[in-house]
Design a protein around this motif. Sequence first.
Motif, PDB file in Angstrom:
ATOM      1  N   GLU A   1      -4.585   3.317   2.065  1.00  0.00           N
ATOM      2  CA  GLU A   1      -4.342   1.878   2.473  1.00  0.00           C
ATOM      3  C   GLU A   1      -3.381   1.262   1.627  1.00  0.00           C
ATOM      4  O   GLU A   1      -2.444   0.571   2.037  1.00  0.00           O
ATOM      5  CB  GLU A   1      -5.616   1.171   2.417  1.00  0.00           C
ATOM      6  CG  GLU A   1      -6.479   1.638   3.895  1.00  0.00           C
ATOM      7  CD  GLU A   1      -5.864   1.182   5.155  1.00  0.00           C
ATOM      8  OE1 GLU A   1      -5.287  -0.004   5.038  1.00  0.00           O
ATOM      9  OE2 GLU A   1      -6.104   1.812   6.137  1.00  0.00           O
ATOM     10  N   CYS A   2      -3.612   1.421   0.319  1.00  0.00           N
ATOM     11  CA  CYS A   2      -2.646   0.806  -0.639  1.00  0.00           C
ATOM     12  C   CYS A   2      -0.968   1.395  -0.468  1.00  0.00           C
ATOM     13  O   CYS A   2      -0.320   0.439  -0.202  1.00  0.00           O
ATOM     14  CB  CYS A   2      -2.955   1.176  -2.078  1.00  0.00           C
ATOM     15  SG  CYS A   2      -3.005   2.855  -2.414  1.00  0.00           S
ATOM     16  N   THR A   3      -0.782   2.523   0.034  1.00  0.00           N
ATOM     17  CA  THR A   3       0.481   2.856   0.231  1.00  0.00           C
ATOM     18  C   THR A   3       1.214   2.291   1.632  1.00  0.00           C
ATOM     19  O   THR A   3       2.285   2.123   1.516  1.00  0.00           O
ATOM     20  CB  THR A   3       0.579   4.363   0.443  1.00  0.00           C
ATOM     21  OG1 THR A   3      -0.182   4.896   1.545  1.00  0.00           O
ATOM     22  CG2 THR A   3       0.103   5.104  -0.860  1.00  0.00           C
ATOM     23  N   GLU A   4       0.064   2.264   2.641  1.00  0.00           N
ATOM     24  CA  GLU A   4       0.504   1.338   3.811  1.00  0.00           C
ATOM     25  C   GLU A   4       0.881  -0.071   3.624  1.00  0.00           C
ATOM     26  O   GLU A   4       1.668  -0.596   4.492  1.00  0.00           O
ATOM     27  CB  GLU A   4      -0.762   1.526   4.928  1.00  0.00           C
ATOM     28  CG  GLU A   4      -0.879   3.156   5.155  1.00  0.00           C
ATOM     29  CD  GLU A   4       0.233   3.649   5.991  1.00  0.00           C
ATOM     30  OE1 GLU A   4       0.822   2.833   6.861  1.00  0.00           O
ATOM     31  OE2 GLU A   4       0.427   4.771   5.949  1.00  0.00           O
ATOM     32  N   VAL A   5       0.182  -0.866   2.796  1.00  0.00           N
ATOM     33  CA  VAL A   5       0.271  -2.321   2.825  1.00  0.00           C
ATOM     34  C   VAL A   5       1.362  -2.543   1.644  1.00  0.00           C
ATOM     35  O   VAL A   5       1.662  -3.929   1.805  1.00  0.00           O
ATOM     36  CB  VAL A   5      -1.030  -2.969   2.789  1.00  0.00           C
ATOM     37  CG1 VAL A   5      -1.881  -2.678   3.972  1.00  0.00           C
ATOM     38  CG2 VAL A   5      -1.577  -2.604   1.369  1.00  0.00           C
ATOM     39  N   CYS A   6       1.656  -1.803   0.675  1.00  0.00           N
ATOM     40  CA  CYS A   6       2.453  -2.311  -0.293  1.00  0.00           C
ATOM     41  C   CYS A   6       3.742  -2.461   0.096  1.00  0.00           C
ATOM     42  O   CYS A   6       4.517  -1.170   0.476  1.00  0.00           O
ATOM     43  CB  CYS A   6       2.392  -1.477  -1.504  1.00  0.00           C
ATOM     44  SG  CYS A   6       3.381  -1.880  -2.810  1.00  0.00           S
ATOM     45  N   PRO A   7       4.515  -3.399   0.152  1.00  0.00           N
ATOM     46  CA  PRO A   7       5.859  -3.611   0.679  1.00  0.00           C
ATOM     47  C   PRO A   7       6.990  -3.159  -0.483  1.00  0.00           C
ATOM     48  O   PRO A   7       8.152  -2.892  -0.068  1.00  0.00           O
ATOM     49  CB  PRO A   7       6.003  -5.172   0.558  1.00  0.00           C
ATOM     50  CG  PRO A   7       5.087  -5.686  -0.433  1.00  0.00           C
ATOM     51  CD  PRO A   7       3.887  -4.771  -0.342  1.00  0.00           C
ATOM     52  N   HIS A   8       6.404  -2.693  -1.599  1.00  0.00           N
ATOM     53  CA  HIS A   8       7.540  -2.245  -2.411  1.00  0.00           C
ATOM     54  C   HIS A   8       7.244  -0.978  -3.003  1.00  0.00           C
ATOM     55  O   HIS A   8       7.841  -0.320  -3.807  1.00  0.00           O
ATOM     56  CB  HIS A   8       7.563  -3.050  -3.617  1.00  0.00           C
ATOM     57  CG  HIS A   8       8.270  -4.438  -3.473  1.00  0.00           C
ATOM     58  ND1 HIS A   8       8.131  -5.305  -4.512  1.00  0.00           N
ATOM     59  CD2 HIS A   8       8.658  -4.925  -2.431  1.00  0.00           C
ATOM     60  CE1 HIS A   8       8.751  -6.434  -4.080  1.00  0.00           C
ATOM     61  NE2 HIS A   8       8.950  -6.195  -2.634  1.00  0.00           N
ATOM     62  N   GLU A   9       6.418   0.024  -2.367  1.00  0.00           N
ATOM     63  CA  GLU A   9       6.242   1.384  -2.454  1.00  0.00           C
ATOM     64  C   GLU A   9       5.717   1.575  -3.989  1.00  0.00           C
ATOM     65  O   GLU A   9       6.181   2.622  -4.593  1.00  0.00           O
ATOM     66  CB  GLU A   9       7.198   2.211  -2.079  1.00  0.00           C
ATOM     67  CG  GLU A   9       7.689   1.895  -0.731  1.00  0.00           C
ATOM     68  CD  GLU A   9       9.013   2.541  -0.344  1.00  0.00           C
ATOM     69  OE1 GLU A   9       9.825   3.347  -0.933  1.00  0.00           O
ATOM     70  OE2 GLU A   9       9.263   2.666   1.041  1.00  0.00           O
ATOM     71  N   VAL A  10       4.893   0.863  -4.224  1.00  0.00           N
ATOM     72  CA  VAL A  10       4.324   1.061  -5.682  1.00  0.00           C
ATOM     73  C   VAL A  10       3.481   2.119  -5.892  1.00  0.00           C
ATOM     74  O   VAL A  10       3.128   2.844  -6.882  1.00  0.00           O
ATOM     75  CB  VAL A  10       3.660  -0.464  -6.291  1.00  0.00           C
ATOM     76  CG1 VAL A  10       3.034  -0.075  -7.523  1.00  0.00           C
ATOM     77  CG2 VAL A  10       4.572  -1.352  -6.376  1.00  0.00           C
ATOM     78  N   PHE A  11       2.778   2.599  -4.584  1.00  0.00           N
ATOM     79  CA  PHE A  11       1.455   3.695  -4.904  1.00  0.00           C
ATOM     80  C   PHE A  11       2.254   4.853  -3.976  1.00  0.00           C
ATOM     81  O   PHE A  11       3.117   4.740  -3.151  1.00  0.00           O
ATOM     82  CB  PHE A  11       0.460   3.301  -4.171  1.00  0.00           C
ATOM     83  CG  PHE A  11      -0.114   1.973  -4.926  1.00  0.00           C
ATOM     84  CD1 PHE A  11      -1.142   2.359  -5.812  1.00  0.00           C
ATOM     85  CD2 PHE A  11       0.042   0.799  -4.409  1.00  0.00           C
ATOM     86  CE1 PHE A  11      -1.962   0.975  -6.259  1.00  0.00           C
ATOM     87  CE2 PHE A  11      -0.640  -0.401  -4.810  1.00  0.00           C
ATOM     88  CZ  PHE A  11      -1.775  -0.186  -5.914  1.00  0.00           C
ATOM     89  N   ARG A  12       1.444   5.951  -4.297  1.00  0.00           N
ATOM     90  CA  ARG A  12       1.765   7.035  -3.501  1.00  0.00           C
ATOM     91  C   ARG A  12       0.483   7.957  -3.646  1.00  0.00           C
ATOM     92  O   ARG A  12      -0.606   7.660  -4.691  1.00  0.00           O
ATOM     93  CB  ARG A  12       2.775   8.059  -3.874  1.00  0.00           C
ATOM     94  CG  ARG A  12       2.698   8.729  -5.046  1.00  0.00           C
ATOM     95  CD  ARG A  12       3.796   9.805  -5.412  1.00  0.00           C
ATOM     96  NE  ARG A  12       3.579  10.360  -6.644  1.00  0.00           N
ATOM     97  CZ  ARG A  12       4.403  10.891  -7.374  1.00  0.00           C
ATOM     98  NH1 ARG A  12       5.680  10.853  -7.030  1.00  0.00           N
ATOM     99  NH2 ARG A  12       4.083  11.396  -8.759  1.00  0.00           N
ATOM    100  N   ILE A  13       0.217   8.787  -2.521  1.00  0.00           N
ATOM    101  CA  ILE A  13      -1.099   9.794  -2.750  1.00  0.00           C
ATOM    102  C   ILE A  13      -0.524  10.971  -3.297  1.00  0.00           C
ATOM    103  O   ILE A  13       0.152  11.756  -2.900  1.00  0.00           O
ATOM    104  CB  ILE A  13      -1.625   9.762  -1.357  1.00  0.00           C
ATOM    105  CG1 ILE A  13      -2.197   8.600  -0.571  1.00  0.00           C
ATOM    106  CG2 ILE A  13      -2.870  10.914  -1.480  1.00  0.00           C
ATOM    107  CD1 ILE A  13      -3.185   7.659  -1.431  1.00  0.00           C
ATOM    108  N   ASP A  14      -1.263  11.305  -4.529  1.00  0.00           N
ATOM    109  CA  ASP A  14      -0.944  12.542  -4.920  1.00  0.00           C
ATOM    110  C   ASP A  14      -2.279  13.432  -5.239  1.00  0.00           C
ATOM    111  O   ASP A  14      -3.181  13.089  -5.813  1.00  0.00           O
ATOM    112  CB  ASP A  14      -0.555  12.280  -6.674  1.00  0.00           C
ATOM    113  CG  ASP A  14      -0.040  13.656  -7.277  1.00  0.00           C
ATOM    114  OD1 ASP A  14       0.269  14.539  -6.668  1.00  0.00           O
ATOM    115  OD2 ASP A  14      -0.349  13.500  -8.586  1.00  0.00           O
ATOM    116  N   GLY A  15      -2.219  14.436  -4.161  1.00  0.00           N
ATOM    117  CA  GLY A  15      -3.561  15.312  -4.016  1.00  0.00           C
ATOM    118  C   GLY A  15      -4.434  14.460  -3.188  1.00  0.00           C
ATOM    119  O   GLY A  15      -4.084  14.126  -2.165  1.00  0.00           O
ATOM    120  N   ARG A  16      -5.523  14.107  -3.733  1.00  0.00           N
ATOM    121  CA  ARG A  16      -6.419  13.256  -2.930  1.00  0.00           C
ATOM    122  C   ARG A  16      -6.641  11.934  -3.479  1.00  0.00           C
ATOM    123  O   ARG A  16      -7.742  11.218  -3.107  1.00  0.00           O
ATOM    124  CB  ARG A  16      -7.775  14.037  -3.027  1.00  0.00           C
ATOM    125  CG  ARG A  16      -7.722  15.630  -2.537  1.00  0.00           C
ATOM    126  CD  ARG A  16      -8.878  16.179  -2.502  1.00  0.00           C
ATOM    127  NE  ARG A  16      -8.979  16.911  -1.263  1.00  0.00           N
ATOM    128  CZ  ARG A  16      -9.895  17.053  -0.305  1.00  0.00           C
ATOM    129  NH1 ARG A  16     -11.094  16.327  -0.541  1.00  0.00           N
ATOM    130  NH2 ARG A  16     -10.115  17.497   0.689  1.00  0.00           N
TER     131      ARG A  16
END
Length: 90
Positions: A25-40
């Motif tokens: 969810e964090c990757t979907e809603v962040c307008p500046h791509e601050v997050f990514r999913i790494d593994g799980r």
Amino acid sequence: MRELRYLPGVTTLELNQEACIGCGECTEVCPHEVFRIDGRKAEIVDPDGCMECGACALNCPVQAVTVTPGVGCAAYIIKTWLKGQGASCC
């Protein structure tokens, strides 16, 4: 959105990776791509890109993300734009 920057090291953004369930969810809603999913799990890949809007924290179903909107430099910069005042520092 690597071209948009505030001052380095001022964000209140925090991620509790132990609590994270990797939902993305964090990757979907962040307008500046601050997050990514790494593994799980999510990880913060660009903390200085955070504008402290709070969307990540509001959408995290397990409250693994915390941020205090309006505390960091982004709010200060926006206020100076709106009020037309010069900025001295954050």
